[in-house]
Scaffold this motif. Structure first.
Motif, PDB file in Angstrom:
ATOM      1  N   ILE A  53      -4.838   6.229  -0.280  1.00 25.73           N
ATOM      2  CA  ILE A  53      -4.250   5.023   0.110  1.00 25.73           C
ATOM      3  C   ILE A  53      -4.614   4.074  -1.039  1.00 25.73           C
ATOM      4  O   ILE A  53      -5.729   3.346  -0.959  1.00 25.73           O
TER       5      ILE A  53
ATOM      6  N   LEU B  49       3.276   3.128   2.616  1.00 29.86           N
ATOM      7  CA  LEU B  49       2.803   3.328   4.083  1.00 29.86           C
ATOM      8  C   LEU B  49       3.265   2.072   4.754  1.00 29.86           C
ATOM      9  O   LEU B  49       3.336   0.965   4.311  1.00 29.86           O
TER      10      LEU B  49
ATOM     11  N   PHE C 234       0.885  -1.134   0.010  1.00 34.29           N
ATOM     12  CA  PHE C 234      -0.098  -0.120   0.000  1.00 34.29           C
ATOM     13  C   PHE C 234       0.922   1.247   0.138  1.00 34.29           C
ATOM     14  O   PHE C 234       1.791   1.256   0.614  1.00 34.29           O
ATOM     15  N   ASN C 235       0.470   2.241  -0.573  1.00 38.60           N
ATOM     16  CA  ASN C 235       1.008   3.557  -0.893  1.00 38.60           C
ATOM     17  C   ASN C 235       0.346   4.543  -0.508  1.00 38.60           C
ATOM     18  O   ASN C 235      -0.951   4.458  -0.784  1.00 38.60           O
ATOM     19  N   VAL C 236       0.868   5.865  -0.075  1.00 38.57           N
ATOM     20  CA  VAL C 236      -0.100   6.968   0.085  1.00 38.57           C
ATOM     21  C   VAL C 236       0.185   7.891  -0.929  1.00 38.57           C
ATOM     22  O   VAL C 236       1.436   8.117  -1.315  1.00 38.57           O
TER      23      VAL C 236
END
Length: 299
Positions: free
Chosen positions: A246, A264, A171-173
């Motif tokens: 997200i 994240l 997961f990335n922001v």
């Protein structure tokens, strides 16, 4: 249940586009009385008027306008299905339909897959159809798709379905460029406190995404968030300064303009790949899966 037929619908769509019965009749190679009869029969079956008519003009009723918006797309898909099926019949081609969700990795993979399939499997017709994140598995089981590109968590432990991982993500922001957190190498839950977040519509969110979102929602504090129905909507909301999204790492290009992508700190990995029904594992399908695996290594 109404008994409307294809010709009635063709007449309706053509008249709704031209607003002229004579012009519609010419386009359809029918007489004007035949077009009028088809429209009248359709109105009787629907139990509402589609057109307002007088001596000088024809216009759609409010109900007719709404019917036109929805039925036009259905006719286009129907005609395309007829064309595709005729080609398969005439050329003795096989056909496979791949379901995809518009993730950035798919936009890189699918053009290469189409090109490779065209050269290596000339008798295979490969079709692409976009699907809602919440409907992929059910459409695969109903035969709408032969293959779907999805995450493992959307498939679950289904004994009927074979899942082949193509890559692993996290997961990335997603932040707008210039945000005060844009220079960070990684972000934690506490970094995102009191910031407006953008979540997937919970009806559509894959299980791992839904679990992550619920973690934020159930945490103490004053959470502010909005929902988006598609990946592109979420990214555009970030670009517009609405909030931070997200998203899985394979859904966005790290070089996407106007946004910054930061990992994240969340101990969950996501397997992304291709799924198909084990009972439908033809040689052509397995060859396409092998092509996907080969191409993914090069992306």
């Amino acid at each position: 249940m109404t008994k409307m037929n294809f010709q009635q619908l063709q007449c309706f769509v053509t008249v709704s586009q031209t607003l002229n019965f004579s012009t519609a009749a010419t386009r359809l190679h029918l007489s004007q009385p035949a077009v009028s009869k088809n429209i009248k029969q359709l109105e009787n079956e629907l139990s509402f008027e589609l057109f307002k008519r007088n001596q000088h003009e024809v216009s759609l009723t409010t109900a007719g306008l709404e019917f036109s918006k929805q039925i036009s797309n259905i006719l286009i898909l129907t005609e395309q299905a007829i064309i595709d099926s005729r080609e398969i019949s005439e050329q003795e081609k096989q056909s496979l339909t791949i379901g995809y969700t518009n993730a950035v990795i798919e936009n890189k993979l699918l053009p290469k897959l189409l090109s490779s399939t065209h050269h290596q499997l000339p008798n295979l017709r490969l079709s692409l159809r976009n699907f809602d994140l919440s409907t992929g598995l059910s459409n695969l089981q109903r035969g709408v798709f032969d293959l779907i590109l999805a995450t493992r968590d959307t498939i679950g432990n289904n004994p009927q379905v074979e899942f082949i991982p193509l890559l692993q993500g996290h997961f990335n922001v997603i932040l707008p460029t210039g945000h005060r957190l844009s220079d960070r190498k990684g972000l934690t839950f506490s970094d995102l406190e009191n910031l407006r977040l953008i979540f997937f519509n919970p009806i559509q969110a894959p299980p791992e995404s839904a679990t992550l979102q619920n973690t934020f929602i159930q945490a103490p504090g004053n959470l502010r968030y909005q929902t988006a129905d598609t990946l592109n909507t979420a990214i555009n909301m970030v670009k517009g300064g609405i909030g931070l999204a997200i998203l899985p790492s394979f859904t966005i290009d790290p070089d996407e303009s106007k946004v910054t992508v930061i990992p994240l700190d969340y101990p969950v990995t996501l397997d992304y790949g291709v799924a198909y029904l084990r009972a439908n594992a033809s040689q052509s399908l397995l060859t396409v899966v092998d092509l996907m695996k080969t191409l993914m290594v090069k992306i």
